[in-house]
Design an enzyme around this catalytic site. Structure first.
Site, short mmCIF file in Angstrom:
data_model
loop_
_atom_site.label_atom_id
_atom_site.label_comp_id
_atom_site.label_asym_id
_atom_site.label_seq_id
_atom_site.Cartn_x
_atom_site.Cartn_y
_atom_site.Cartn_z
N ASP A 37 45.44 107.06 12.71
CA ASP A 37 46.24 107.73 13.57
C ASP A 37 45.99 107.51 14.92
O ASP A 37 44.82 106.71 15.00
CB ASP A 37 46.61 109.23 13.64
CG ASP A 37 47.63 110.03 13.98
OD1 ASP A 37 48.44 110.77 13.10
OD2 ASP A 37 48.11 109.91 15.01
N ASN A 90 53.19 106.34 7.06
CA ASN A 90 53.73 107.74 7.33
C ASN A 90 53.80 107.84 8.70
O ASN A 90 54.46 108.83 9.46
CB ASN A 90 52.75 108.93 6.77
CG ASN A 90 53.09 110.19 7.06
OD1 ASN A 90 54.19 110.73 6.61
ND2 ASN A 90 52.24 110.68 8.16
N TYR A 157 66.35 106.98 15.23
CA TYR A 157 65.56 107.37 14.18
C TYR A 157 66.49 107.15 12.65
O TYR A 157 65.73 106.58 11.96
CB TYR A 157 65.47 108.82 14.37
CG TYR A 157 64.55 109.48 13.44
CD1 TYR A 157 63.18 109.35 13.17
CD2 TYR A 157 65.04 110.11 12.22
CE1 TYR A 157 62.37 109.93 12.50
CE2 TYR A 157 64.24 110.77 11.37
CZ TYR A 157 62.83 110.58 11.52
OH TYR A 157 61.88 111.46 10.58
N LYS A 161 64.81 104.74 9.91
CA LYS A 161 64.63 105.14 8.55
C LYS A 161 65.12 104.75 7.62
O LYS A 161 64.73 104.55 6.49
CB LYS A 161 64.73 106.78 8.47
CG LYS A 161 63.58 107.47 9.46
CD LYS A 161 62.27 107.39 9.21
CE LYS A 161 61.25 108.09 9.91
NZ LYS A 161 59.58 108.00 9.39
N ILE A 190 60.80 119.73 7.25
CA ILE A 190 59.49 119.95 6.84
C ILE A 190 58.82 120.64 8.14
O ILE A 190 58.80 120.27 9.03
CB ILE A 190 58.52 118.73 6.30
CG1 ILE A 190 59.33 118.05 5.22
CG2 ILE A 190 57.23 119.26 5.81
CD1 ILE A 190 59.92 118.62 3.88
N THR A 192 56.25 121.21 10.26
CA THR A 192 55.45 120.15 11.06
C THR A 192 55.57 120.35 12.47
O THR A 192 56.53 120.94 13.04
CB THR A 192 55.32 118.75 10.63
OG1 THR A 192 56.46 118.09 11.26
CG2 THR A 192 55.40 118.65 9.25
#
Ligand code: NAD
Length: 252
Positions: A37, A90, A157, A161, A190, A192
């Site tokens: 990361d 990811n 985005y 994607k 999700i 996060t």
């Protein structure tokens, strides 16, 4: 589950959220995990969590937009643990949610650079290493989104994607004969940090949208991690080029 035990996994965007959950799950299944990361403290924490649980992991700071850094990440993986068997590409950013004409070129460029070029950089380095590694094949998962299959987000985005789904399909088509499977996960909403940031922007609208969907709740990162590890396992040995939706019925 068959086929994870003893492998080597690379996870990008592993400092938190879905990436951390997947890194922990890969380690639980017996893989040695290289956690990567731009967030150095975050990946150190992920490695600590894996080691506290008796697993094997190391941290490598990498910006996925930098092709040389990504190549160095894969080289370091090969040196430390051997040829990668699995990878989760990811790392991602959400971009802005403004309508298309209100977006800026900078926002477009940045979102495409991280979400799409980042995955391309990772695929290039990982596929090369897997092919050079002696023909044992491998399994790669790219994190797309419900925004890779529908208009669920801002235009940079959504385009990035959808691009991830396209890269997944072409990589699967080109590398299947070498025993390498390439799939995508398409998470819904999700719980996060990314969604926490969206909640600040959207307020109650996000909760209302989630409640209106079939399962009526957000997903947990661990529920996406389970799908990622399954896609990498031998139980998914005939699955490739597939964007797997993990969205609590959002797109139903
Ligand atoms: P997150 O913000 O917790 O994780 C994203 C990670 O990517 C962060 O740790 C961040 O530091 C890292 N990152 C950002 N830019 C980077 C770069 N240039 N190089 C390396 N790392 C970088 O959010 P998350 O929800 O866990 O997101 C993980 C992935 O899941 C993203 O690709 C996101 O688009 C995707 N996704 C998330 C959701 C959701 O609802 N949370 C839904 C669909 C898809």
């Amino acid at each position: 589950m068959n086929g994870i035990d003893g492998g080597v996994a690379i996870v990008t965007g592993g400092a938190g959220g879905i990436g951390r959950a997947a890194a922990l799950r890969f380690a639980e299944e017996g893989a040695s995990v290289v956690v990567s990361d731009v967030d150095e403290d975050g990946i150190a924490e992920t490695v600590d969590l894996i080691e506290a649980d008796g697993g094997e992991a190391s941290a490598v700071v990498t910006d996925v937009t930098d092709a040389d850094a990504v190549a160095a990440l894969v080289d370091e993986t090969v040196e430390t643990y051997g040829t990668p068997d699995f990878a989760l590409n990811n790392a991602g950013i959400e971009g802005r949610t403004a309508r298309l004409a209100d977006q800026t070129l900078d926002d477009w460029d940045r979102t495409i650079a991280v979400n799409q070029t980042g995955v391309w950089n990772c695929l290039q380095a990982e596929l090369s290493a897997m092919v050079d590694g002696g023909g044992d094949g491998g399994a790669i998962v790219n994190t797309s989104s419900i925004a890779g299959l529908s208009a669920a987000g801002g235009s940079p985005y959504v385009a990035s994607k959808h691009g991830v789904v396209g890269l997944t399909r072409i990589a699967a088509a080109e590398y299947g004969r070498e025993g390498i499977r390439v799939n995508a996960v398409c998470p819904g909403i999700i719980d996060t940090e990314m969604i926490a940031r969206a909640e600040v922007e959207m307020g109650d609208q996000l909760a209302a949208m989630t409640e209106a969907k079939p399962l009526g709740r957000m997903g947990d990162p661990e529920e996406v991690a389970a799908a990622v590890v399954w896609l990498c396992s031998d139980d998914a040995s005939f699955v490739t080029g597939h964007p797997l939706v993990v969205d609590g019925g959002f797109l139903a």
